[in-house]
Design a protein around this motif. Structure first.
Motif, PDB file in Angstrom:
ATOM      1  N   ASN A  60       0.818  -1.213   0.000  1.00 41.19           N
ATOM      2  CA  ASN A  60       0.000   0.000   0.000  1.00 41.19           C
ATOM      3  C   ASN A  60       0.853   1.265   0.000  1.00 41.19           C
ATOM      4  OD1 ASN A  60      -3.131  -0.632   0.323  1.00 41.19           O
ATOM      5  ND2 ASN A  60      -1.913  -2.254   1.266  1.00 41.19           N
ATOM      6  N   ASN A  61       2.030   1.113  -0.596  1.00 37.21           N
ATOM      7  CA  ASN A  61       2.846   2.276  -0.936  1.00 37.21           C
ATOM      8  C   ASN A  61       3.351   3.068   0.277  1.00 37.21           C
ATOM      9  OD1 ASN A  61       4.082   3.844  -2.884  1.00 37.21           O
ATOM     10  ND2 ASN A  61       2.429   5.371  -2.854  1.00 37.21           N
ATOM     11  N   ALA A  62       3.526   2.373   1.403  1.00 31.89           N
ATOM     12  CA  ALA A  62       4.012   3.102   2.579  1.00 31.89           C
ATOM     13  C   ALA A  62       5.456   3.529   2.376  1.00 31.89           C
ATOM     14  CB  ALA A  62       3.916   2.223   3.816  1.00 31.89           C
ATOM     15  N   LYS A  63       5.789   4.680   2.922  1.00 29.99           N
ATOM     16  CA  LYS A  63       7.192   5.055   3.093  1.00 29.99           C
ATOM     17  C   LYS A  63       7.549   4.681   4.536  1.00 29.99           C
ATOM     18  CE  LYS A  63       7.747   7.110  -0.906  1.00 29.99           C
ATOM     19  NZ  LYS A  63       7.654   5.933  -1.793  1.00 29.99           N
ATOM     20  N   PHE A  64       8.789   4.216   4.719  1.00 31.98           N
ATOM     21  CA  PHE A  64       9.166   3.720   6.044  1.00 31.98           C
ATOM     22  C   PHE A  64      10.177   4.636   6.712  1.00 31.98           C
ATOM     23  CE2 PHE A  64       7.470   0.103   3.845  1.00 31.98           C
ATOM     24  CZ  PHE A  64       6.745  -0.553   4.826  1.00 31.98           C
ATOM     25  N   GLU A  65      10.143   4.628   8.029  1.00 32.83           N
ATOM     26  CA  GLU A  65      11.222   5.285   8.777  1.00 32.83           C
ATOM     27  C   GLU A  65      11.802   4.290   9.769  1.00 32.83           C
ATOM     28  OE1 GLU A  65      10.691   8.536  11.479  1.00 32.83           O
ATOM     29  OE2 GLU A  65       8.749   7.841  12.190  1.00 32.83           O
ATOM     30  N   ASN A  66      13.075   4.505  10.105  1.00 31.05           N
ATOM     31  CA  ASN A  66      13.730   3.623  11.066  1.00 31.05           C
ATOM     32  C   ASN A  66      13.447   4.113  12.466  1.00 31.05           C
ATOM     33  OD1 ASN A  66      14.917   2.190   8.956  1.00 31.05           O
ATOM     34  ND2 ASN A  66      16.660   3.586   8.889  1.00 31.05           N
ATOM     35  N   VAL A  67      12.917   3.241  13.309  1.00 24.25           N
ATOM     36  CA  VAL A  67      12.739   3.562  14.728  1.00 24.25           C
ATOM     37  C   VAL A  67      13.458   2.461  15.494  1.00 24.25           C
ATOM     38  CG1 VAL A  67      11.115   4.050  16.584  1.00 24.25           C
ATOM     39  CG2 VAL A  67      10.492   4.561  14.207  1.00 24.25           C
ATOM     40  N   GLY A  68      14.612   2.789  16.067  1.00 22.53           N
ATOM     41  CA  GLY A  68      15.471   1.733  16.574  1.00 22.53           C
ATOM     42  C   GLY A  68      15.798   0.833  15.395  1.00 22.53           C
ATOM     43  N   GLN A  69      15.614  -0.458  15.577  1.00 18.49           N
ATOM     44  CA  GLN A  69      15.887  -1.374  14.461  1.00 18.49           C
ATOM     45  C   GLN A  69      14.647  -1.619  13.609  1.00 18.49           C
ATOM     46  OE1 GLN A  69      17.357  -4.598  16.852  1.00 18.49           O
ATOM     47  NE2 GLN A  69      19.481  -4.153  16.335  1.00 18.49           N
ATOM     48  N   TRP A  70      13.520  -1.064  14.045  1.00 15.94           N
ATOM     49  CA  TRP A  70      12.274  -1.325  13.336  1.00 15.94           C
ATOM     50  C   TRP A  70      12.132  -0.482  12.084  1.00 15.94           C
ATOM     51  CZ3 TRP A  70       9.028  -5.193  14.510  1.00 15.94           C
ATOM     52  CH2 TRP A  70       9.066  -5.743  15.810  1.00 15.94           C
ATOM     53  N   LYS A  71      11.503  -1.088  11.075  1.00 15.86           N
ATOM     54  CA  LYS A  71      11.028  -0.330   9.924  1.00 15.86           C
ATOM     55  C   LYS A  71       9.560  -0.030  10.209  1.00 15.86           C
ATOM     56  CE  LYS A  71      14.635  -0.637   7.205  1.00 15.86           C
ATOM     57  NZ  LYS A  71      15.395   0.580   6.997  1.00 15.86           N
ATOM     58  N   ARG A  72       9.234   1.236  10.454  1.00 15.97           N
ATOM     59  CA  ARG A  72       7.837   1.582  10.735  1.00 15.97           C
ATOM     60  C   ARG A  72       7.254   2.346   9.553  1.00 15.97           C
ATOM     61  NH1 ARG A  72       5.871   3.485  16.563  1.00 15.97           N
ATOM     62  NH2 ARG A  72       3.987   2.639  15.620  1.00 15.97           N
ATOM     63  N   ALA A  73       5.960   2.063   9.248  1.00 15.54           N
ATOM     64  CA  ALA A  73       5.284   2.812   8.195  1.00 15.54           C
ATOM     65  C   ALA A  73       5.259   4.277   8.627  1.00 15.54           C
ATOM     66  CB  ALA A  73       3.875   2.288   7.986  1.00 15.54           C
ATOM     67  N   TRP A  74       5.726   5.149   7.739  1.00 12.81           N
ATOM     68  CA  TRP A  74       5.922   6.555   8.093  1.00 12.81           C
ATOM     69  C   TRP A  74       4.705   7.366   7.611  1.00 12.81           C
ATOM     70  CZ3 TRP A  74      10.609   9.636   5.660  1.00 12.81           C
ATOM     71  CH2 TRP A  74      10.814  10.817   6.385  1.00 12.81           C
ATOM     72  N   TYR A  75       4.347   7.155   6.330  1.00 14.25           N
ATOM     73  CA  TYR A  75       3.117   7.729   5.763  1.00 14.25           C
ATOM     74  C   TYR A  75       2.826   6.961   4.483  1.00 14.25           C
ATOM     75  CZ  TYR A  75       6.415  10.320   2.803  1.00 14.25           C
ATOM     76  OH  TYR A  75       7.426  10.648   1.942  1.00 14.25           O
ATOM     77  N   TYR A  76       1.588   7.114   4.004  1.00 13.34           N
ATOM     78  CA  TYR A  76       1.169   6.329   2.837  1.00 13.34           C
ATOM     79  C   TYR A  76       0.757   7.284   1.720  1.00 13.34           C
ATOM     80  CZ  TYR A  76       0.517   2.578   6.372  1.00 13.34           C
ATOM     81  OH  TYR A  76       0.678   1.678   7.397  1.00 13.34           O
ATOM     82  N   PRO A  77       1.717   7.786   0.942  1.00 14.45           N
ATOM     83  CA  PRO A  77       1.361   8.778  -0.071  1.00 14.45           C
ATOM     84  C   PRO A  77       0.468   8.173  -1.172  1.00 14.45           C
ATOM     85  CG  PRO A  77       3.631   8.066  -0.358  1.00 14.45           C
ATOM     86  CD  PRO A  77       3.159   7.445   0.912  1.00 14.45           C
ATOM     87  N   LYS A  78      -0.526   8.946  -1.589  1.00 14.13           N
ATOM     88  CA  LYS A  78      -1.426   8.514  -2.673  1.00 14.13           C
ATOM     89  C   LYS A  78      -1.206   9.422  -3.863  1.00 14.13           C
ATOM     90  CE  LYS A  78      -5.696   6.656  -0.672  1.00 14.13           C
ATOM     91  NZ  LYS A  78      -7.054   7.047  -0.288  1.00 14.13           N
ATOM     92  N   ASP A  79      -1.189   8.879  -5.031  1.00 19.98           N
ATOM     93  CA  ASP A  79      -1.131   9.637  -6.285  1.00 19.98           C
ATOM     94  C   ASP A  79      -0.166  10.818  -6.209  1.00 19.98           C
ATOM     95  OD1 ASP A  79      -3.311   7.993  -6.798  1.00 19.98           O
ATOM     96  OD2 ASP A  79      -4.716   9.526  -6.036  1.00 19.98           O
ATOM     97  N   GLY A  80       1.054  10.544  -5.904  1.00 21.54           N
ATOM     98  CA  GLY A  80       2.081  11.594  -5.955  1.00 21.54           C
ATOM     99  C   GLY A  80       1.993  12.619  -4.840  1.00 21.54           C
TER     100      GLY A  80
END
Lengths: 1001, 91
Positions: A625-645
């Motif tokens: 679902n096109n999430a962008k991820f950020e690193n939180v500690g060692q975790w990859k967390r969904a950062w936001y889910y951009p739609k259509d650019g």
């Protein structure tokens, strides 16, 4: 190949395998078995580089890792090129491409050579002294200094090679495969020990293997012949693992050692495909034997750095091992007997030796007598005072020494030569011994530092320990190894050794000249161009410690780490200051012994393997679902889910609005989860959190704040009471491991009487958090039989329900201020429950939101994030969270610190809200807060910790920490930025829904 | 890189452990009875001696147990390892 420089006889060089290589654009040839250096010398090339500072022409000087001059750029590929490779160590391979460094436009004509004539203007400390003023000009100076400094160029692309790490364990580690190391290996193996033997060259045997004189005999055999039999024996010995092309880089405490093995550097580029280039061994040895040998010292005289001036031992090795003559008109300059071996090798190979210059009055050892008998001219009690020849030596000038050896007398004699072999005695390689913490002592007889005391289970033998003559080396190695290994008898006990014995010794650290010192260039450190003059200047300017002299003059600081220079530098300091060298000490020997590639150090831990990362069970859904991820500690967390650019800003605004107006869903699986059980679990919570837990009922949740013993906020999270003696604690994502460790620490060390068990269950459960005014409807669609009324399932409570066979723990807790439910299931059902929520929420426009929107929503409510709004200096009082500090509890972690004189100060930095005067202006996190712009220096009052544009409030909001912030509510402050100053007003920390009405939907 | 003989697991590489600073600093039983100086003494004051120092270590990538180590800081030699709650050895 120049025909008369190659001697056809060699067992170590395979003349049937001709290899081509390119040096500075010119195609040349050598043989399999050559080093790059021996191949260059066989082509009559001495000049290979320019010195660092004066850009003087420099030639190959040695045959090993101590080489200061012949450091070349290997390869011309942007990814594979490697700078500072010692030509004396790299084995020649077909297609090798190399170039000189530190010269422009070419090594033969180098513009920088002008520095040589400016050298009176470039004394030690020149850069320190000159470019200090004015300070603001440093930026301009730096550009030019950087341009002219530096050796070689780094690869500009990613390293495509593969590197490896491997652990090894052994009874006995032997470092150095020369004769003493080999004997020790055999003795240890015969005693049934597991031996690991490391040798940095491609073949075992050290210098004895190519010894070709008739004086040294072992058991009545030529010493090299005897040694070959021993090597055969060792190579078939099952107790001994031999690693060649493997150099020891570091010797740490507890016999932990690092060694680097070259696996493909000697192969032609085409033969390297997909092979591991280098391997780093991490070795634990029960006992270590250091048999690293010794390196020859040069002598220090005027113009002692010209191409063609080489160590006598190197000239010998090039003849006897590689079959290469370094010159056709040889002169030897020595202060000891070992150079006479070079004389014999030159003579035996039919190479012209014009004269030997010896600073001693005479020598009557067997080997010198043999050289005398050959009719070779020897100038006793003479010294070299000058050399000539800019790009290659062509003459030496010698003079007689006076009785004291501190001046030269008589008339000058000029001798022709194209190769000057120099020997100034030998220096034991004690680097590894001192790296491991061993202490050295000074031996006045040979002017060397030798191993003395060590705390480790280790032994130095052979010339590494200061034995230089064959009979001493063998007999002491056997004796010492037996003692070290507690062995009574060995097969070497009856060994018979014959060799020449040196009787006459003389050493002058800085040889006298007919010119005043200021008019001479007696080099100590060839790579850094530091001379004896520089050492004396440093002493005159007040530097006394050898460590300071080193740094001021840069003596011993290059890629060779002063392997040739250090002893002379110490000797000259000792002589000038009238100090005993033993009292002076040495500079510190630090790992690595020779430079390591970064590739070897990181091994396989590159790219995706650089660090561990953790994914939640719903990770794939986020990716789909096109999430962008950020690193939180060692975790990859969904950062936001951009739609259509959408930009991040657009996406976060949309996600936030949806969560407030209808419903949103967050993957909260990364929160730390600790299962707490035991009859004292409740008491334990009372002690670790600031608030009271005694009255919490089963099925209820409570927010807790955890402090350090110094009173500063450490972590926070919600804990649920699952049963009478059973709690589930949640922690921040980044703090989970540390909180677990801290709690275990208190339980084990301070409160061992408590009956409490902690289990980390972070990875066991997945959490989907559904929030918003429609959250209840969505949950109701999934859990049809669950009573979701506020009476039955109020805020801060918990229900355990089944969805089919899946056990679900649903907590009604909220980090957004909205009505929200956190559904916890076993991790393997995480994606299923997530998709179930998405499906059920479709009609309510359920919107997945990431960490950025979560941060925005909580900021609107003034909820802190530990680590973002706090930084280890914030107490709960500073955060305006006095309400969470229990007044009734006698003690909890950090309580006493909350009324220390420092923590009760009212002018501490405190958490406040900020509103920008222009509601569309969004502050930058980290921006500073000031009051009076014109004050100089301006008072820094605090900084912005969280800042967002609130789509619900339609204005910019921020949290900040501010000095005396509590008192400043309503006050105007300024946020200075690079291009403008933003006006702000201090506000409450809660921006939205102060009455907490949204919590019930 | 030390070799540390964990009293519960045996000899292991140092990379499995973390150090927890000076040992035998008990948390006061009644912190509220202490004045600022006394509390600061507990909270901040640590020894940094050349010679034998008593330290807490945790086998964090192993059994996760805390224990005490007597280490000579001048050469990193571990003289003695003993469990939590035991008295420091006389060395």
């Amino acid at each position: 190949m120049s025909k008369n420089l190659r001697i056809n006889n060699k067992q170590f060089v395979d003349e049937t395998r001709k290899l081509s290589f390119v040096f500075n654009g010119k195609k040349l040839y050598g043989y399999k078995g050559d080093t790059l250096a021996s191949a260059l010398l066989s082509n009559d090339i001495h000049l290979v580089g320019r010195s660092f500072k004066y850009h003087r022409p420099r030639g190959i000087m040695t045959s090993g890792s101590e080489e200061p001059n012949a450091i070349l750029q290997i390869g011309n590929d942007d990814a594979l090129t490697e700078p500072n490779v010692r030509a004396t160590e790299i084995e020649l391979y077909d297609g090798l491409i190399c170039n000189s460094q530190n010269c422009w436009p070419s090594v033969k004509f180098d513009i920088g050579g002008i520095n040589n004539f400016l050298s009176p203007l470039l004394p030690a400390g020149f850069y320190y002294k000159t470019f200090m003023w004015p300070a603001s000009f440093w930026g301009k100076y730096e550009y030019f200094i950087r341009k002219s400094a530096g050796l070689g160029k780094s690869p500009s692309k990613q390293d495509p090679d593969m590197y490896d790490h491997r652990y090894m364990h052994c009874d006995i580690l032997i470092v150095g495969g020369g004769v003493s190391g080999l004997i020790a290996a055999k003795i240890a193996s015969d005693d049934n020990k597991k031996v690991l033997l490391l040798e940095d060259k491609e073949l075992l045997g050290g210098s004895l293997i190519y010894d070709d004189n008739d004086i040294s005999k072992i058991d009545n055999q030529k010493s090299s012949e005897w040694l070959k039999k021993l090597i055969d024996n060792i190579q078939n010995d099952k107790n001994i693992i031999v690693k060649t092309r493997t150099s020891l880089a570091a010797y740490h405490n507890y016999n932990f050692l690092l060694a680097r093995q070259n696996l493909t550097d000697h192969l032609s580029v085409n033969d390297r495909n997909n092979k591991i280039r280098q391997r780093l061994y991490k070795i634990r040895a029960k006992k270590v034997i250091i048999s690293t040998g010794a390196i020859e010292r040069p002598q220090v005289f005027h113009n002692n750095d010209r191409p063609g001036i080489m160590l006598a031992s190197a000239v010998k090795k090039y003849i006897d091992y590689y079959g290469v003559r370094c010159g056709l008109e040889n002169v030897i300059f020595t202060n000891n007997d070992s150079a006479y071996e070079t004389a014999l090798s030159l003579h035996k190979s039919g190479t012209k030796l014009n004269a030997i210059i010896d600073i001693r009055d005479n020598s009557s050892s067997e080997i010198v007598n043999k050289v005398k008998s050959l009719g070779i001219q020897i100038y006793w009690n003479h010294s070299v005072v000058d050399t000539k020849g800019y790009k290659r030596i062509n003459k030496v000038t010698i003079m007689k020494l006076n009785d004291k050896g501190n001046d030269v007398i008589g008339k000058k004699i000029e001798l022709n030569c194209d190769c000057l072999s120099v020997s100034g005695g030998w220096t034991p390689m004690v680097h590894l011994f001192t790296q491991s913490g061993g202490k050295l002592k000074f031996d006045n007889k040979d002017n060397i530092f030798v191993p003395d005391k060590t705390n480790l289970n280790q032994l130095s033998i052979g010339s590494a320990k200061g034995d230089f003559e064959l009979d001493d080396v063998l007999k002491n190695s056997i004796k010492d190894t037996k003692k070290f290994l507690n062995i009574e008898n060995s097969n070497f006990d009856k060994i018979d050794v014959k060799c020449s014995k040196e009787k006459d010794k003389k050493n002058i650290w800085l040889l006298p000249s007919d010119k005043p010192l200021s008019k001479t260039k007696p080099f100590l450190d060839y790579q850094n161009d530091s001379t004896a003059k520089d050492i004396k200047l440093a002493l005159r300017e007040g530097f006394k410690s050898i460590e300071h002299v080193k740094r001021y003059t840069t003596t011993g600081m290059g890629t060779d780490q002063g392997k040739l220079a250090n002893m002379h530098a110490l000797g000259i300091v000792a002589d000038t200051t009238n100090t005993n060298m033993g009292d002076l000490g040495t500079t510190t020997f630090r790992p690595p012994y020779t430079p390591l590639t970064f590739g070897t150090i990181v091994g396989r831990n590159v790219g995706q393997f650089f660090d561990i990362f953790r994914k939640t069970p719903m990770h794939d859904w986020h990716v789909d679902n096109n999430a962008k991820f950020e690193n939180v500690g060692q975790w990859k967390r969904a950062w936001y889910y951009p739609k259509d650019g959408e930009t991040m800003y657009d996406a976060v605004q949309r996600e936030s609005k949806a969560a407030r107006e209808s419903s949103g869903i967050l993957d909260a699986s990364t929160l730390g989860k600790i299962d707490i059980q035991g009859t004292d679990a409740n008491e334990f919570l009372n002690r670790v959190y600031t608030n009271a837990w005694s009255k919490l009922q089963i099925g209820k949740c409570r927010y807790g704040l955890m402090l350090n013993e110094d009173g500063m906020v450490y972590d926070d999270g919600v804990t649920t009471k699952l049963g009478e003696n059973h709690y589930l604690m949640t922690t921040t994502t980044g703090g989970a491991a540390n909180v677990m460790s801290k709690l275990e620490d208190y339980l084990q060390t301070e409160w061992p009487e408590l009956d409490v068990f902690l289990t980390s269950v972070t990875d066991h459960y997945a959490t989907a958090s559904v929030c918003g005014p429609n959250a209840k409807k969505i949950i109701n669609k999934i859990f049809k039989n669950l009573d979701l009324s506020d009476e039955s399932f109020p805020h801060m409570s918990f229900k355990e329900v089944k969805l089919g066979n899946i056990s679900c723990r649903i907590m009604r807790i909220s980090f957004t201020g909205e009505l929200s439910y956190e559904i916890n299931v076993e991790a393997s059902y995480g994606k299923y429950i997530w998709e179930k929520c998405i499906e059920a929420g479709k009609e309510f426009n359920i919107t997945p939101y990431g960490t950025e929107t979560m941060h925005l929503l909580r900021a609107e409510k003034g909820f802190i994030i530990v680590g973002q709004d706090t930084d280890g200096t914030m107490t709960p009082v500073d955060l305006q969270m006095d309400w969470i500090i229990s007044k009734k509890k006698y003690d909890f972690i950090g309580k006493r610190s909350l009324y220390r004189s420092d923590t009760i100060r009212e002018d501490r930095k405190q958490l406040v809200g900020l509103l920008t005067d222009d509601p569309n202006e969004i502050l930058e996190e980290g921006a500073q807060l000031i009051k009076d712009e014109n004050k100089n220096p301006v008072d820094m009052l605090g900084h912005v910790t969280s800042s967002y544009f609130s789509p619900t409030l339609k204005k910019s909001i921020a949290l900040a920490i501010l000095k005396e912030g509590k008192k400043l509510k309503g006050q105007k402050l300024l946020v200075p930025m690079i291009d403008k100053t933003i006006k702000v007003t201090v506000s409450d920390t809660i921006f939205l829904d102060k009455e907490n009405e949204r919590i019930n939907g | 890189m030390f070799l540390i003989n964990c009293p519960y697991c045996g000899e292991r590489d140092q990379s499995e452990f973390v150090s927890g600073g000076e040992a035998h600093i008990a948390r006061p039983k009644q912190p509220t009875e202490l004045n600022d100086d006394q509390w600061a003494e507990y909270l901040f004051m640590r020894k940094n001696i050349k010679g034998i120092q008593f330290e807490r270590w945790n086998h964090v990538h192993g059994c996760r147990k805390w224990f005490n180590v007597a280490r000579d800081t001048s050469n990193d030699k571990i003289e003695k390892i003993y469990k939590m709650g035991e008295q420091p050895p006389k060395l």
